[in-house]
Motif scaffolding. Structure first.
Motif, short mmCIF file in Angstrom:
data_model
loop_
_atom_site.label_atom_id
_atom_site.label_comp_id
_atom_site.label_asym_id
_atom_site.label_seq_id
_atom_site.Cartn_x
_atom_site.Cartn_y
_atom_site.Cartn_z
N GLN A 1 0.91 -1.16 -0.08
CA GLN A 1 -0.04 -0.06 -0.06
C GLN A 1 1.00 1.32 -0.03
O GLN A 1 0.49 2.25 -0.62
CB GLN A 1 -0.89 0.02 1.26
N ARG A 2 1.94 1.38 0.94
CA ARG A 2 2.82 2.36 0.79
C ARG A 2 3.35 2.75 -0.63
O ARG A 2 3.63 3.83 -1.21
CB ARG A 2 3.82 2.23 1.85
N MET A 3 3.71 1.48 -1.34
CA MET A 3 4.48 1.56 -2.57
C MET A 3 3.48 2.10 -3.73
O MET A 3 3.87 2.92 -4.37
CB MET A 3 4.96 0.17 -3.16
N ALA A 4 2.17 1.98 -3.35
CA ALA A 4 1.11 2.04 -4.38
C ALA A 4 1.02 3.51 -4.13
O ALA A 4 0.50 4.28 -5.09
CB ALA A 4 -0.32 1.43 -4.19
N ASP A 5 0.76 4.05 -2.84
CA ASP A 5 0.68 5.66 -2.70
C ASP A 5 1.72 6.42 -3.20
O ASP A 5 1.43 7.37 -3.79
CB ASP A 5 0.70 5.69 -1.00
N GLU A 6 2.75 5.78 -3.12
CA GLU A 6 4.05 6.66 -3.69
C GLU A 6 3.92 6.58 -5.24
O GLU A 6 4.19 7.65 -5.77
CB GLU A 6 5.54 6.03 -3.46
N LEU A 7 3.58 5.53 -5.82
CA LEU A 7 3.46 5.58 -7.34
C LEU A 7 2.34 6.32 -7.77
O LEU A 7 2.30 6.83 -8.75
CB LEU A 7 3.29 3.95 -7.76
N ALA A 8 1.28 6.42 -7.08
CA ALA A 8 -0.12 7.23 -7.37
C ALA A 8 0.41 8.64 -6.97
O ALA A 8 0.17 9.41 -7.98
CB ALA A 8 -1.09 7.02 -6.43
N ALA A 9 1.27 9.09 -6.14
CA ALA A 9 1.53 10.47 -5.91
C ALA A 9 2.50 10.97 -7.28
O ALA A 9 2.63 12.04 -7.72
CB ALA A 9 2.31 10.66 -4.67
N ALA A 10 3.33 9.94 -7.72
CA ALA A 10 4.03 10.30 -8.77
C ALA A 10 3.34 9.88 -10.33
O ALA A 10 4.00 10.21 -11.42
CB ALA A 10 5.49 9.47 -8.81
N GLY A 11 2.14 9.71 -10.10
CA GLY A 11 1.60 9.29 -11.60
C GLY A 11 1.87 8.13 -12.35
O GLY A 11 1.84 7.96 -13.41
N GLU A 12 2.47 7.23 -11.35
CA GLU A 12 3.26 5.88 -12.07
C GLU A 12 2.57 4.49 -11.66
O GLU A 12 2.97 3.47 -11.86
CB GLU A 12 4.63 6.07 -11.50
N LEU A 13 1.30 4.76 -11.16
CA LEU A 13 0.35 3.34 -10.88
C LEU A 13 0.43 2.53 -12.24
O LEU A 13 -0.06 3.10 -13.03
CB LEU A 13 -0.89 3.47 -10.17
#
Length: 162
Positions: A74-86
């Motif tokens: 979930q932390r990784m997903a949140d980081e990727l979402a913030a960077a627009g990389e999900l």
């Protein structure tokens, strides 16, 4: 109409917590019976009780491992979402909703190439995990997520492709 992502996440979390709570009750009952067997003082009771005590300890360790992985994913997903990389699931589907396996395999290649080019980058492993999942290979998807998690936490060197 699709339900909002936050509602789905909350529903999944509630289900996971409920199942973990039920499992905790079961483990507690098994451990209680194991202690009662050991307390009998008979050889058979002690051996059976000791064997039963191993199961709850193993279950607790496995559940803790899965929760820690889920939290880090979930932390990784949140980081990727913030960077627009999900990862984006835009693969073609059959009328029943199944992913077209041929398209999933074709989309898999670039993710594998990214991991091979930079095996120490957790983002590449995260995307590879979702490519494996789309291709229907759940075991490799989990292994790639575990690798991404280890790299994200700064532990361990990257391994071979799962």
């Amino acid at each position: 109409m699709s339900e909002p992502r936050s509602t789905r996440r909350r529903t999944g979390l509630v289900a996971a917590v409920a199942l973990t709570a039920l499992l905790a009750i079961y483990v507690w009952l098994v451990a209680l019976r194991a202690v009662q067997l050991v307390a009998t003082g008979t050889t058979v009771g002690i051996v059976l009780g000791a064997a039963l005590l191993v199961a709850p300890l193993l279950v607790i360790a496995l559940i803790a491992r899965e929760w820690l992985l889920a939290l880090d994913v979930q932390r990784m997903a949140d980081e990727l979402a913030a960077a627009g990389e999900l990862p984006v699931d835009d693969l073609p589907r059959s009328p029943s909703g199944r992913v077209d396996r041929t398209a999933a395999r074709a989309a898999f290649g670039p993710h594998r190439d990214r991991v091979e080019a930079d095996p120490g980058e957790w983002r590449s492993w995260y995307h590879l995990a979702f490519a494996y999942d789309a291709a229907g290979d759940r075991a490799r998807a989990r292994a790639a997520l575990r690798t991404a998690s280890r790299l994200h936490r700064g532990k361990d060197a990257p391994g071979d492709l799962p």
